[in-house]
Design a protein around this motif. Structure first.
Motif, PDB file in Angstrom:
ATOM      1  N   GLN A  50     -33.169  28.614  33.730  1.00 38.47           N
ATOM      2  CA  GLN A  50     -32.552  27.899  34.847  1.00 38.47           C
ATOM      3  C   GLN A  50     -31.024  27.852  34.749  1.00 38.47           C
ATOM      4  O   GLN A  50     -30.389  26.888  35.163  1.00 38.47           O
ATOM      5  CB  GLN A  50     -33.120  26.473  34.952  1.00 38.47           C
ATOM      6  N   THR A  51     -30.438  28.888  34.162  1.00 40.17           N
ATOM      7  CA  THR A  51     -28.977  28.981  34.091  1.00 40.17           C
ATOM      8  C   THR A  51     -28.515  30.312  34.664  1.00 40.17           C
ATOM      9  O   THR A  51     -29.234  31.315  34.614  1.00 40.17           O
ATOM     10  CB  THR A  51     -28.462  28.860  32.647  1.00 40.17           C
ATOM     11  N   ILE A  52     -27.313  30.306  35.201  1.00 32.03           N
ATOM     12  CA  ILE A  52     -26.665  31.524  35.687  1.00 32.03           C
ATOM     13  C   ILE A  52     -25.358  31.677  34.911  1.00 32.03           C
ATOM     14  O   ILE A  52     -24.448  30.846  35.050  1.00 32.03           O
ATOM     15  CB  ILE A  52     -26.385  31.446  37.201  1.00 32.03           C
ATOM     16  N   PRO A  53     -25.238  32.684  34.064  1.00 32.58           N
ATOM     17  CA  PRO A  53     -23.991  32.856  33.296  1.00 32.58           C
ATOM     18  C   PRO A  53     -22.790  32.972  34.222  1.00 32.58           C
ATOM     19  O   PRO A  53     -22.852  33.666  35.247  1.00 32.58           O
ATOM     20  CB  PRO A  53     -24.236  34.153  32.522  1.00 32.58           C
ATOM     21  N   PRO A  54     -21.675  32.311  33.884  1.00 33.14           N
ATOM     22  CA  PRO A  54     -20.535  32.282  34.808  1.00 33.14           C
ATOM     23  C   PRO A  54     -19.734  33.564  34.854  1.00 33.14           C
ATOM     24  O   PRO A  54     -19.009  33.823  35.813  1.00 33.14           O
ATOM     25  CB  PRO A  54     -19.686  31.129  34.266  1.00 33.14           C
ATOM     26  N   GLY A  55     -19.811  34.383  33.827  1.00 35.98           N
ATOM     27  CA  GLY A  55     -18.966  35.572  33.744  1.00 35.98           C
ATOM     28  C   GLY A  55     -17.594  35.235  33.202  1.00 35.98           C
ATOM     29  O   GLY A  55     -17.015  34.187  33.526  1.00 35.98           O
ATOM     30  N   LEU A  56     -17.065  36.113  32.352  1.00 39.07           N
ATOM     31  CA  LEU A  56     -15.757  35.884  31.714  1.00 39.07           C
ATOM     32  C   LEU A  56     -14.944  37.160  31.755  1.00 39.07           C
ATOM     33  O   LEU A  56     -15.467  38.248  31.503  1.00 39.07           O
ATOM     34  CB  LEU A  56     -15.958  35.420  30.270  1.00 39.07           C
ATOM     35  N   ALA A  57     -13.667  37.017  32.071  1.00 39.23           N
ATOM     36  CA  ALA A  57     -12.697  38.109  31.971  1.00 39.23           C
ATOM     37  C   ALA A  57     -11.598  37.702  31.002  1.00 39.23           C
ATOM     38  O   ALA A  57     -11.100  36.566  31.062  1.00 39.23           O
ATOM     39  CB  ALA A  57     -12.101  38.444  33.336  1.00 39.23           C
ATOM     40  N   ALA A  58     -11.229  38.615  30.103  1.00 45.05           N
ATOM     41  CA  ALA A  58     -10.157  38.347  29.141  1.00 45.05           C
ATOM     42  C   ALA A  58      -9.137  39.468  29.222  1.00 45.05           C
ATOM     43  O   ALA A  58      -9.490  40.651  29.280  1.00 45.05           O
ATOM     44  CB  ALA A  58     -10.709  38.228  27.727  1.00 45.05           C
ATOM     45  N   PHE A  59      -7.862  39.072  29.200  1.00 43.98           N
ATOM     46  CA  PHE A  59      -6.751  40.015  29.354  1.00 43.98           C
ATOM     47  C   PHE A  59      -5.807  39.908  28.166  1.00 43.98           C
ATOM     48  O   PHE A  59      -5.451  38.807  27.729  1.00 43.98           O
ATOM     49  CB  PHE A  59      -5.966  39.712  30.636  1.00 43.98           C
ATOM     50  N   GLY A  60      -5.395  41.043  27.652  1.00 43.36           N
ATOM     51  CA  GLY A  60      -4.261  41.141  26.743  1.00 43.36           C
ATOM     52  C   GLY A  60      -3.225  42.046  27.381  1.00 43.36           C
ATOM     53  O   GLY A  60      -3.502  42.750  28.357  1.00 43.36           O
ATOM     54  N   GLY A  61      -2.024  42.049  26.825  1.00 43.12           N
ATOM     55  CA  GLY A  61      -1.016  42.986  27.296  1.00 43.12           C
ATOM     56  C   GLY A  61      -0.510  42.741  28.697  1.00 43.12           C
ATOM     57  O   GLY A  61      -0.016  43.659  29.340  1.00 43.12           O
ATOM     58  N   THR A  62      -0.624  41.513  29.188  1.00 40.45           N
ATOM     59  CA  THR A  62       0.051  41.184  30.445  1.00 40.45           C
ATOM     60  C   THR A  62       1.551  41.389  30.266  1.00 40.45           C
ATOM     61  O   THR A  62       2.242  41.843  31.187  1.00 40.45           O
ATOM     62  CB  THR A  62      -0.268  39.744  30.865  1.00 40.45           C
ATOM     63  N   HIS A  63       2.043  41.052  29.076  1.00 39.25           N
ATOM     64  CA  HIS A  63       3.382  41.441  28.638  1.00 39.25           C
ATOM     65  C   HIS A  63       3.215  42.438  27.495  1.00 39.25           C
ATOM     66  O   HIS A  63       2.477  42.174  26.531  1.00 39.25           O
ATOM     67  CB  HIS A  63       4.190  40.234  28.170  1.00 39.25           C
ATOM     68  N   GLY A  64       3.909  43.553  27.578  1.00 39.45           N
ATOM     69  CA  GLY A  64       3.642  44.647  26.663  1.00 39.45           C
ATOM     70  C   GLY A  64       4.069  44.427  25.232  1.00 39.45           C
ATOM     71  O   GLY A  64       3.559  45.094  24.328  1.00 39.45           O
ATOM     72  N   ASN A  65       5.016  43.514  24.987  1.00 39.58           N
ATOM     73  CA  ASN A  65       5.495  43.300  23.615  1.00 39.58           C
ATOM     74  C   ASN A  65       4.846  42.075  22.968  1.00 39.58           C
ATOM     75  O   ASN A  65       5.404  41.498  22.038  1.00 39.58           O
ATOM     76  CB  ASN A  65       7.019  43.175  23.588  1.00 39.58           C
ATOM     77  N   GLU A  66       3.664  41.699  23.451  1.00 40.73           N
ATOM     78  CA  GLU A  66       2.907  40.583  22.890  1.00 40.73           C
ATOM     79  C   GLU A  66       1.579  41.152  22.405  1.00 40.73           C
ATOM     80  O   GLU A  66       0.687  41.459  23.200  1.00 40.73           O
ATOM     81  CB  GLU A  66       2.732  39.493  23.946  1.00 40.73           C
ATOM     82  N   TRP A  67       1.430  41.281  21.089  1.00 30.91           N
ATOM     83  CA  TRP A  67       0.404  42.162  20.528  1.00 30.91           C
ATOM     84  C   TRP A  67      -0.880  41.462  20.116  1.00 30.91           C
ATOM     85  O   TRP A  67      -1.932  42.123  20.022  1.00 30.91           O
ATOM     86  CB  TRP A  67       0.998  42.931  19.350  1.00 30.91           C
ATOM     87  N   GLU A  68      -0.839  40.175  19.868  1.00 29.74           N
ATOM     88  CA  GLU A  68      -2.047  39.499  19.395  1.00 29.74           C
ATOM     89  C   GLU A  68      -3.195  39.609  20.401  1.00 29.74           C
ATOM     90  O   GLU A  68      -4.344  39.888  20.040  1.00 29.74           O
ATOM     91  CB  GLU A  68      -1.742  38.026  19.094  1.00 29.74           C
ATOM     92  N   GLY A  69      -2.890  39.389  21.682  1.00 36.26           N
ATOM     93  CA  GLY A  69      -3.919  39.471  22.700  1.00 36.26           C
ATOM     94  C   GLY A  69      -4.470  40.872  22.850  1.00 36.26           C
ATOM     95  O   GLY A  69      -5.678  41.070  23.054  1.00 36.26           O
ATOM     96  N   GLN A  70      -3.593  41.881  22.752  1.00 37.39           N
ATOM     97  CA  GLN A  70      -4.048  43.265  22.869  1.00 37.39           C
ATOM     98  C   GLN A  70      -5.030  43.603  21.744  1.00 37.39           C
ATOM     99  O   GLN A  70      -6.097  44.206  21.980  1.00 37.39           O
ATOM    100  CB  GLN A  70      -2.852  44.212  22.823  1.00 37.39           C
ATOM    101  N   ILE A  71      -4.693  43.196  20.537  1.00 38.72           N
ATOM    102  CA  ILE A  71      -5.560  43.493  19.396  1.00 38.72           C
ATOM    103  C   ILE A  71      -6.870  42.721  19.503  1.00 38.72           C
ATOM    104  O   ILE A  71      -7.953  43.267  19.256  1.00 38.72           O
ATOM    105  CB  ILE A  71      -4.821  43.173  18.086  1.00 38.72           C
ATOM    106  N   ALA A  72      -6.779  41.444  19.904  1.00 36.26           N
ATOM    107  CA  ALA A  72      -7.981  40.613  19.990  1.00 36.26           C
ATOM    108  C   ALA A  72      -8.954  41.135  21.041  1.00 36.26           C
ATOM    109  O   ALA A  72     -10.163  41.249  20.798  1.00 36.26           O
ATOM    110  CB  ALA A  72      -7.597  39.170  20.295  1.00 36.26           C
ATOM    111  N   VAL A  73      -8.440  41.478  22.222  1.00 37.35           N
ATOM    112  CA  VAL A  73      -9.332  41.944  23.289  1.00 37.35           C
ATOM    113  C   VAL A  73      -9.896  43.317  22.939  1.00 37.35           C
ATOM    114  O   VAL A  73     -11.076  43.602  23.195  1.00 37.35           O
ATOM    115  CB  VAL A  73      -8.605  41.952  24.643  1.00 37.35           C
TER     116      VAL A  73
END
Length: 344
Positions: A50-73
Protein backbone atom coordinates in the motif's frame (compact mmCIF):
# COMPACT_ATOMS: atom_id res chain seq x y z
CA UNK A 1 29.01 1.77 -22.44
CA UNK A 2 26.29 4.38 -21.93
CA UNK A 3 23.77 4.81 -24.71
CA UNK A 4 24.06 8.17 -26.48
CA UNK A 5 20.68 9.82 -27.01
CA UNK A 6 19.96 12.96 -29.00
CA UNK A 7 16.41 13.57 -27.83
CA UNK A 8 14.73 13.03 -24.43
CA UNK A 9 12.12 10.79 -26.05
CA UNK A 10 14.88 8.23 -26.64
CA UNK A 11 15.31 7.77 -22.88
CA UNK A 12 13.14 4.97 -21.49
CA UNK A 13 12.42 6.31 -18.01
CA UNK A 14 10.19 3.30 -17.23
CA UNK A 15 12.40 0.40 -18.33
CA UNK A 16 13.09 -1.96 -15.39
CA UNK A 17 16.65 -2.23 -14.10
CA UNK A 18 19.61 0.14 -14.37
CA UNK A 19 20.43 1.97 -17.58
CA UNK A 20 23.18 4.50 -18.35
CA UNK A 21 22.86 7.26 -20.94
CA UNK A 22 24.77 10.21 -22.32
CA UNK A 23 22.35 12.95 -23.31
CA UNK A 24 23.74 14.87 -26.29
CA UNK A 25 23.14 18.63 -26.13
CA UNK A 26 24.39 20.27 -29.31
CA UNK A 27 26.93 23.05 -29.02
CA UNK A 28 25.93 26.58 -29.94
CA UNK A 29 29.22 27.56 -31.55
CA UNK A 30 29.91 24.67 -33.87
CA UNK A 31 29.40 21.03 -34.74
CA UNK A 32 29.45 18.66 -31.79
CA UNK A 33 27.84 17.93 -28.46
CA UNK A 34 28.20 18.11 -24.71
CA UNK A 35 27.45 14.57 -23.49
CA UNK A 36 25.72 14.84 -20.11
CA UNK A 37 25.72 11.58 -18.10
CA UNK A 38 22.40 10.19 -16.86
CA UNK A 39 21.57 6.96 -15.03
CA UNK A 40 17.98 5.74 -14.62
CA UNK A 41 17.19 2.97 -12.14
CA UNK A 42 13.74 1.40 -11.96
CA UNK A 43 13.82 -0.92 -9.01
CA UNK A 44 12.97 -4.61 -9.30
CA UNK A 45 11.96 -5.01 -5.64
CA UNK A 46 8.21 -4.71 -5.00
CA UNK A 47 7.42 -1.68 -2.81
CA UNK A 48 6.05 -2.11 0.71
CA UNK A 49 2.33 -2.90 0.81
CA UNK A 50 0.00 0.00 0.00
CA UNK A 51 2.87 2.39 -0.75
CA UNK A 52 3.93 4.24 -3.88
CA UNK A 53 7.66 5.10 -3.96
CA UNK A 54 8.09 8.86 -4.45
CA UNK A 55 11.06 8.72 -6.81
CA UNK A 56 14.37 10.50 -6.22
CA UNK A 57 16.69 12.52 -8.44
CA UNK A 58 20.23 13.42 -7.34
CA UNK A 59 22.53 15.90 -9.08
CA UNK A 60 26.24 16.57 -8.85
CA UNK A 61 28.28 18.99 -10.91
CA UNK A 62 25.73 21.79 -11.05
CA UNK A 63 28.92 23.78 -10.54
CA UNK A 64 31.86 22.18 -12.28
CA UNK A 65 34.54 22.89 -9.67
CA UNK A 66 32.62 21.23 -6.82
CA UNK A 67 33.73 17.61 -6.81
CA UNK A 68 32.21 15.88 -3.80
CA UNK A 69 28.75 15.68 -5.36
CA UNK A 70 30.12 14.46 -8.69
CA UNK A 71 32.03 11.64 -7.01
CA UNK A 72 29.14 10.73 -4.70
CA UNK A 73 26.52 10.55 -7.46
CA UNK A 74 28.87 8.62 -9.75
CA UNK A 75 29.46 6.12 -6.94
CA UNK A 76 25.71 5.65 -6.57
CA UNK A 77 25.40 5.15 -10.35
CA UNK A 78 27.75 2.18 -10.02
CA UNK A 79 26.71 0.74 -6.68
CA UNK A 80 22.93 1.02 -6.41
CA UNK A 81 21.46 -2.39 -7.21
CA UNK A 82 18.03 -2.36 -8.87
CA UNK A 83 17.24 -5.71 -7.20
CA UNK A 84 17.06 -3.98 -3.79
CA UNK A 85 15.47 -0.73 -5.06
CA UNK A 86 11.76 0.05 -5.18
CA UNK A 87 10.65 2.87 -7.46
CA UNK A 88 12.66 5.22 -9.67
CA UNK A 89 16.07 6.78 -9.01
CA UNK A 90 17.53 9.27 -11.52
CA UNK A 91 21.19 10.24 -11.16
CA UNK A 92 23.08 12.99 -12.99
CA UNK A 93 26.66 13.23 -11.62
CA UNK A 94 27.78 16.08 -13.92
CA UNK A 95 24.78 18.25 -14.68
CA UNK A 96 26.92 21.01 -16.23
CA UNK A 97 29.27 18.56 -17.92
CA UNK A 98 31.17 21.28 -19.77
CA UNK A 99 31.82 23.18 -16.51
CA UNK A 100 33.01 19.96 -14.87
CA UNK A 101 35.38 19.21 -17.74
CA UNK A 102 36.83 22.72 -17.39
CA UNK A 103 36.94 22.59 -13.54
CA UNK A 104 35.13 25.89 -13.30
CA UNK A 105 31.90 27.21 -11.81
CA UNK A 106 30.21 28.13 -15.10
CA UNK A 107 30.02 26.47 -18.50
CA UNK A 108 32.79 27.64 -20.85
CA UNK A 109 30.36 27.22 -23.76
CA UNK A 110 27.98 30.03 -22.72
CA UNK A 111 29.48 31.45 -19.49
CA UNK A 112 26.25 30.57 -17.66
CA UNK A 113 25.99 29.40 -14.06
CA UNK A 114 23.76 26.30 -14.21
CA UNK A 115 22.41 27.13 -10.76
CA UNK A 116 21.01 30.39 -12.10
CA UNK A 117 19.55 28.91 -15.30
CA UNK A 118 16.24 27.45 -14.08
CA UNK A 119 13.51 27.00 -15.25
CA UNK A 120 15.55 26.92 -18.43
CA UNK A 121 14.68 27.61 -22.03
CA UNK A 122 14.41 25.01 -24.82
CA UNK A 123 15.64 27.63 -27.31
CA UNK A 124 18.36 29.12 -25.08
CA UNK A 125 22.07 28.44 -24.88
CA UNK A 126 23.27 25.04 -23.72
CA UNK A 127 22.98 25.62 -19.95
CA UNK A 128 19.39 26.83 -20.30
CA UNK A 129 18.53 23.84 -22.49
CA UNK A 130 19.94 21.42 -19.91
CA UNK A 131 17.97 23.17 -17.17
CA UNK A 132 14.82 22.89 -19.28
CA UNK A 133 15.51 19.16 -19.75
CA UNK A 134 15.70 18.71 -15.96
CA UNK A 135 12.48 20.65 -15.35
CA UNK A 136 10.55 19.02 -18.19
CA UNK A 137 11.79 15.42 -18.04
CA UNK A 138 13.31 14.76 -14.59
CA UNK A 139 11.20 16.73 -12.11
CA UNK A 140 7.85 15.30 -13.29
CA UNK A 141 9.12 11.77 -12.58
CA UNK A 142 10.27 12.25 -8.96
CA UNK A 143 9.15 13.88 -5.73
CA UNK A 144 12.53 14.08 -3.93
CA UNK A 145 15.33 16.23 -5.40
CA UNK A 146 18.90 16.36 -4.05
CA UNK A 147 21.45 18.87 -5.40
CA UNK A 148 24.95 18.31 -3.98
CA UNK A 149 27.27 21.32 -3.80
CA UNK A 150 30.56 22.45 -2.29
CA UNK A 151 32.27 25.80 -1.96
CA UNK A 152 34.52 25.47 -5.00
CA UNK A 153 37.02 28.28 -4.78
CA UNK A 154 34.36 30.85 -3.84
CA UNK A 155 33.83 30.00 -0.18
CA UNK A 156 34.42 27.57 2.64
CA UNK A 157 31.36 26.05 4.32
CA UNK A 158 30.86 24.09 7.47
CA UNK A 159 29.57 20.68 6.37
CA UNK A 160 25.82 21.09 6.01
CA UNK A 161 22.64 20.31 4.18
CA UNK A 162 20.66 23.36 3.10
CA UNK A 163 17.15 24.44 2.14
CA UNK A 164 14.95 27.53 1.93
CA UNK A 165 12.18 28.71 4.30
CA UNK A 166 9.33 27.47 2.07
CA UNK A 167 5.87 28.77 3.10
CA UNK A 168 4.10 25.38 3.28
CA UNK A 169 4.64 24.05 6.84
CA UNK A 170 4.15 20.41 5.85
CA UNK A 171 6.61 20.66 2.96
CA UNK A 172 9.12 22.47 5.18
CA UNK A 173 8.85 19.85 7.94
CA UNK A 174 9.39 17.00 5.49
CA UNK A 175 12.34 18.78 3.89
CA UNK A 176 13.93 19.29 7.33
CA UNK A 177 13.37 15.63 8.22
CA UNK A 178 14.95 14.43 4.97
CA UNK A 179 17.87 16.86 5.36
CA UNK A 180 18.59 15.40 8.80
CA UNK A 181 19.17 11.98 7.23
CA UNK A 182 22.51 13.20 5.82
CA UNK A 183 23.69 13.52 9.45
CA UNK A 184 25.85 16.58 8.76
CA UNK A 185 26.87 18.79 11.70
CA UNK A 186 24.55 21.56 10.45
CA UNK A 187 21.31 21.95 8.52
CA UNK A 188 21.22 25.46 7.08
CA UNK A 189 18.08 27.45 6.31
CA UNK A 190 19.46 29.94 3.79
CA UNK A 191 18.21 33.05 2.08
CA UNK A 192 16.09 32.77 -1.05
CA UNK A 193 16.95 36.42 -1.84
CA UNK A 194 20.61 35.93 -2.77
CA UNK A 195 19.92 34.70 -6.30
CA UNK A 196 17.26 33.42 -8.67
CA UNK A 197 17.17 30.47 -11.04
CA UNK A 198 18.38 27.83 -8.58
CA UNK A 199 17.66 24.16 -9.21
CA UNK A 200 16.24 23.72 -5.70
CA UNK A 201 14.17 26.92 -6.07
CA UNK A 202 12.42 25.40 -9.05
CA UNK A 203 11.92 22.07 -7.30
CA UNK A 204 10.54 23.74 -4.15
CA UNK A 205 8.10 25.79 -6.22
CA UNK A 206 6.78 22.52 -7.67
CA UNK A 207 6.20 21.16 -4.17
CA UNK A 208 9.19 18.80 -4.24
CA UNK A 209 11.16 17.72 -1.20
CA UNK A 210 14.29 19.60 -2.30
CA UNK A 211 17.59 19.33 -0.44
CA UNK A 212 20.83 21.14 -1.18
CA UNK A 213 24.07 20.96 0.74
CA UNK A 214 27.68 22.03 0.99
CA UNK A 215 29.97 19.01 1.27
CA UNK A 216 33.42 20.56 0.87
CA UNK A 217 35.33 23.49 -0.63
CA UNK A 218 38.62 24.53 -2.19
CA UNK A 219 38.17 22.57 -5.44
CA UNK A 220 39.39 19.52 -3.53
CA UNK A 221 37.58 16.34 -2.46
CA UNK A 222 36.49 16.26 1.16
CA UNK A 223 36.44 12.66 2.36
CA UNK A 224 33.74 13.27 4.95
CA UNK A 225 31.69 15.25 2.45
CA UNK A 226 31.60 12.33 0.01
CA UNK A 227 30.73 9.94 2.85
CA UNK A 228 27.80 12.07 4.04
CA UNK A 229 26.55 12.61 0.47
CA UNK A 230 26.55 8.91 -0.46
CA UNK A 231 25.24 7.55 2.83
CA UNK A 232 22.76 10.44 3.11
CA UNK A 233 21.10 9.60 -0.20
CA UNK A 234 21.03 5.94 0.80
CA UNK A 235 19.33 6.98 4.07
CA UNK A 236 16.77 9.00 2.13
CA UNK A 237 15.97 6.00 -0.05
CA UNK A 238 15.56 3.86 3.07
CA UNK A 239 13.37 6.51 4.70
CA UNK A 240 10.91 6.31 1.81
CA UNK A 241 11.04 2.52 1.59
CA UNK A 242 12.87 2.65 -1.75
CA UNK A 243 15.97 0.84 -0.45
CA UNK A 244 16.06 -2.06 1.96
CA UNK A 245 17.93 -1.72 5.25
CA UNK A 246 17.98 0.49 8.33
CA UNK A 247 18.76 4.21 8.38
CA UNK A 248 22.38 4.56 9.49
CA UNK A 249 24.11 7.12 11.67
CA UNK A 250 26.82 8.48 9.38
CA UNK A 251 28.98 10.23 12.01
CA UNK A 252 28.50 8.24 15.24
CA UNK A 253 31.49 9.97 16.86
CA UNK A 254 29.64 13.31 16.91
CA UNK A 255 27.67 13.67 20.13
CA UNK A 256 24.82 15.87 18.88
CA UNK A 257 22.38 15.37 15.99
CA UNK A 258 22.43 17.84 13.07
CA UNK A 259 21.96 21.36 14.37
CA UNK A 260 19.35 23.45 12.54
CA UNK A 261 20.65 26.98 11.94
CA UNK A 262 19.07 29.95 10.18
CA UNK A 263 20.64 32.49 7.81
CA UNK A 264 17.57 33.55 5.86
CA UNK A 265 18.24 37.28 6.39
CA UNK A 266 20.51 39.11 3.96
CA UNK A 267 22.11 40.99 6.87
CA UNK A 268 23.80 37.72 7.86
CA UNK A 269 25.73 37.61 4.54
CA UNK A 270 28.47 40.14 5.30
CA UNK A 271 30.25 41.61 2.25
CA UNK A 272 33.94 42.37 2.22
CA UNK A 273 34.19 46.15 2.85
CA UNK A 274 37.38 46.64 0.81
CA UNK A 275 39.93 44.71 -1.21
CA UNK A 276 42.36 42.91 1.03
CA UNK A 277 43.93 39.71 2.31
CA UNK A 278 41.59 37.87 4.67
CA UNK A 279 43.13 36.43 7.82
CA UNK A 280 40.48 34.36 9.66
CA UNK A 281 40.75 34.09 13.43
CA UNK A 282 37.91 31.58 13.92
CA UNK A 283 37.08 28.23 12.35
CA UNK A 284 34.17 27.13 10.21
CA UNK A 285 31.37 25.78 12.40
CA UNK A 286 32.65 27.64 15.47
CA UNK A 287 30.09 29.10 17.86
CA UNK A 288 30.46 32.89 18.08
CA UNK A 289 29.36 35.69 20.35
CA UNK A 290 28.27 39.15 19.21
CA UNK A 291 31.24 41.50 18.89
CA UNK A 292 33.81 38.70 18.71
CA UNK A 293 36.85 39.38 16.52
CA UNK A 294 36.48 37.11 13.48
CA UNK A 295 39.42 38.11 11.31
CA UNK A 296 41.47 40.87 9.77
CA UNK A 297 41.75 42.39 6.30
CA UNK A 298 45.32 43.32 5.38
CA UNK A 299 46.37 45.99 2.88
CA UNK A 300 49.90 45.28 1.66
CA UNK A 301 50.14 48.45 -0.39
CA UNK A 302 51.05 50.25 2.86
CA UNK A 303 53.01 48.06 5.26
CA UNK A 304 52.59 50.61 8.06
CA UNK A 305 48.78 50.47 7.89
CA UNK A 306 47.03 48.45 10.58
CA UNK A 307 44.70 45.69 9.36
CA UNK A 308 40.93 46.21 9.45
CA UNK A 309 39.30 44.18 12.22
CA UNK A 310 35.99 42.44 11.40
CA UNK A 311 33.68 41.51 14.26
CA UNK A 312 30.55 39.40 14.59
CA UNK A 313 27.33 41.37 14.15
CA UNK A 314 25.42 38.67 16.02
CA UNK A 315 25.92 35.54 18.06
CA UNK A 316 25.60 32.26 16.19
CA UNK A 317 27.74 29.88 14.14
CA UNK A 318 30.30 30.61 11.44
CA UNK A 319 28.67 28.71 8.59
CA UNK A 320 30.67 30.18 5.67
CA UNK A 321 33.81 32.23 5.07
CA UNK A 322 35.61 33.51 1.99
CA UNK A 323 37.57 30.55 0.66
CA UNK A 324 40.66 32.43 -0.55
CA UNK A 325 43.09 34.81 1.11
CA UNK A 326 42.56 37.49 -1.54
CA UNK A 327 39.08 38.91 -1.07
CA UNK A 328 37.55 41.58 -3.26
CA UNK A 329 35.23 44.33 -2.09
CA UNK A 330 31.62 43.15 -2.18
CA UNK A 331 32.40 39.42 -2.08
CA UNK A 332 30.60 37.63 0.74
CA UNK A 333 33.25 37.53 3.46
CA UNK A 334 31.36 35.40 5.98
CA UNK A 335 27.90 34.18 6.98
CA UNK A 336 26.75 33.81 10.58
CA UNK A 337 23.74 31.56 11.17
CA UNK A 338 21.72 31.55 14.37
CA UNK A 339 20.20 28.48 16.04
CA UNK A 340 16.72 27.86 14.63
CA UNK A 341 13.46 26.22 15.55
CA UNK A 342 12.19 23.44 13.24
CA UNK A 343 9.41 25.60 11.79
CA UNK A 344 9.28 27.71 8.59
Amino acid sequence: MPTIVHHPDQIDFDKPGKHHYQVAFHLDSGWGYSLVPLTVINGLRPPPAQTIPPGLAAFGGTHGNEWEGQIAVKQLCRELDPHVISGRVILMPQLSHSACAANQRVSPFDNVNMNRAFPGNPCGTISYRIAHFVKSHIFPRVRVVVDLHAGGREGGFALCTSFHPVPDPAQFAEIARVASLFDTPFMLIYSSQMASGLLTDEAEAEGKIAIGGEFGFGESVNRKGVLHAVAGIQNVLKHYGMLSGEIARIDPAREHPPLLVDARDLEDYVPCPQNGIWEPLVDLGEELREGQLLGRLHDFSDLTRAPLDLRAHRSGFMIMMCGTAHCQQGTTLFVIARPANPAP
